[in-house]
Write a protein that holds these residues in place. Sequence first.
Motif, PDB file in Angstrom:
ATOM      1  N   ARG A  10     -47.799 -36.486 -65.407  1.00  0.00           N
ATOM      2  CA  ARG A  10     -46.563 -35.878 -65.905  1.00  0.00           C
ATOM      3  C   ARG A  10     -45.770 -36.847 -66.780  1.00  0.00           C
ATOM      4  NH1 ARG A  10     -44.358 -33.157 -60.292  1.00  0.00           N
ATOM      5  NH2 ARG A  10     -45.821 -31.410 -60.199  1.00  0.00           N
ATOM      6  N   TYR A  11     -45.825 -38.124 -66.424  1.00  0.00           N
ATOM      7  CA  TYR A  11     -45.044 -39.113 -67.167  1.00  0.00           C
ATOM      8  C   TYR A  11     -45.840 -39.775 -68.289  1.00  0.00           C
ATOM      9  CZ  TYR A  11     -40.935 -38.620 -64.414  1.00  0.00           C
ATOM     10  OH  TYR A  11     -39.795 -38.104 -63.861  1.00  0.00           O
ATOM     11  N   ASN A  12     -47.082 -39.303 -68.496  1.00  0.00           N
ATOM     12  CA  ASN A  12     -47.878 -39.846 -69.587  1.00  0.00           C
ATOM     13  C   ASN A  12     -48.029 -41.364 -69.464  1.00  0.00           C
ATOM     14  OD1 ASN A  12     -49.410 -39.478 -71.934  1.00  0.00           O
ATOM     15  ND2 ASN A  12     -47.691 -40.038 -73.246  1.00  0.00           N
ATOM     16  N   LEU A  13     -48.185 -41.860 -68.217  1.00  0.00           N
ATOM     17  CA  LEU A  13     -48.287 -43.303 -67.983  1.00  0.00           C
ATOM     18  C   LEU A  13     -49.585 -43.836 -68.579  1.00  0.00           C
ATOM     19  CD1 LEU A  13     -46.992 -43.585 -64.303  1.00  0.00           C
ATOM     20  CD2 LEU A  13     -45.714 -43.841 -66.435  1.00  0.00           C
ATOM     21  N   ALA A  14     -49.481 -44.989 -69.232  1.00  0.00           N
ATOM     22  CA  ALA A  14     -50.619 -45.536 -69.968  1.00  0.00           C
ATOM     23  C   ALA A  14     -50.856 -46.989 -69.588  1.00  0.00           C
ATOM     24  CB  ALA A  14     -50.372 -45.420 -71.471  1.00  0.00           C
TER      25      ALA A  14
END
Length: 411
Positions: free
Chosen positions: A51-55
């Motif tokens: 959901r938070y587009n963590l990379a």
Amino acid sequence: VRLALSSVYSCLTRDHACIAWTGLSRKTPVLVFFAEAIVSKDGNIRSVGERYNLAFKIVRTESRLVRGILTSHGFHEIHPNSNDFNLMWTGSHLKPYLLRSLQDFQKVNHFPRSYELTRKDRLYKNIQRMQQAHGFKNFHIVPQTYVLPSEYQEFCSSFVKDKGPWIIKPVASSRGRGIYLVSNPNQIPVDENILVSRYINNPLLIDDFKFDVRLYVLVTSYDPVTIYLYEEGLARFATVKYDRGTKNIKNQFMHLTNYSVNKKSSDYVSCDDPEVEDYGNKWSMSAMLRYLKQEGKDTTLLMGQVEDLVIKAVLSAELQIATACQMFVPHRTNCFELYGFDVLIDSNLKPWLLEVNLSPSLACDAPLDLKIKASMISDMFSLVGEVLHSTFLLQRKKLIYRPSLLPDAEF
């Protein structure tokens, strides 16, 4: 921007297992990591990171374990050349210009100048300085050591009093490479940068085998100094029974405990059951402590001395690393570091620091490795505090509110 972020936070469930709320007002959400996610592939665990587009990105190293834990928590891997990451895992130090470019939500796994702790010559010199400043006995945590060639004459004077054996180590190597024992100064090259240390010839033995302990130490800050010692570690055994006689001085399988050395021995015994922690040439530290306690050893005192050793070693490099952080690191929470401390226990139950490893091995060659290291890495990431910022909202500080990017259904 405030409206966009508040809409994100309001949609977070406060009782979600993967979210902890921190800060003075308990309003900052951080990700909680679970070791079992690497096996279970639980979609509920993965959903928060997605959901938070963590990379993340991994540079100059290969770590299947780190990659597996991050991806199982919803992180996606980006190209090594991209800077749109929440977490960077690298096998070496970052250059100052890269550190200076970090944004407040970005984290990297090394502090600048950590070599003050992990290079054998710098570690010894820093501890020697603390001995001079605070008393030799208070920092007597490493064997007597000389840095050659600059201290060759001092070493020869000591050798006259104690003929050894002595152990030779390159100043910047790992995995037991280039280490050997000598009983005569003539066996030592005088034109190489090496350490000569008094060999501890009365090691504590289990079933007549020498062993050392790999401890995992996490530092999340050098100002103030914040240290975490992981509750579990690995006891690593030599593959040949110990003999103090000089005739076996060249037998690495007797004198060195490094896994990378002993796995080459035909006598190496591996264990395929993660629930059996006291069999073969690699035990869990807790299994080792249980054994010693059954033998009547004061393991509480021993671990207290081990904790003391870890703190003093980190403090010996504190000034240099903290100063480098002030110079190069823009935000206090940008850096963290996992160190591998190698500790030898002698027959008097005194722990000795052998070395501190930069980027300790996270290879999982046996089920016990995975059991210990996966839990340790998960705890480490939880402690580091991966704040749930969306990279598309915060990257490069371009905070532009565009409602189309934040559909309610996404959160």
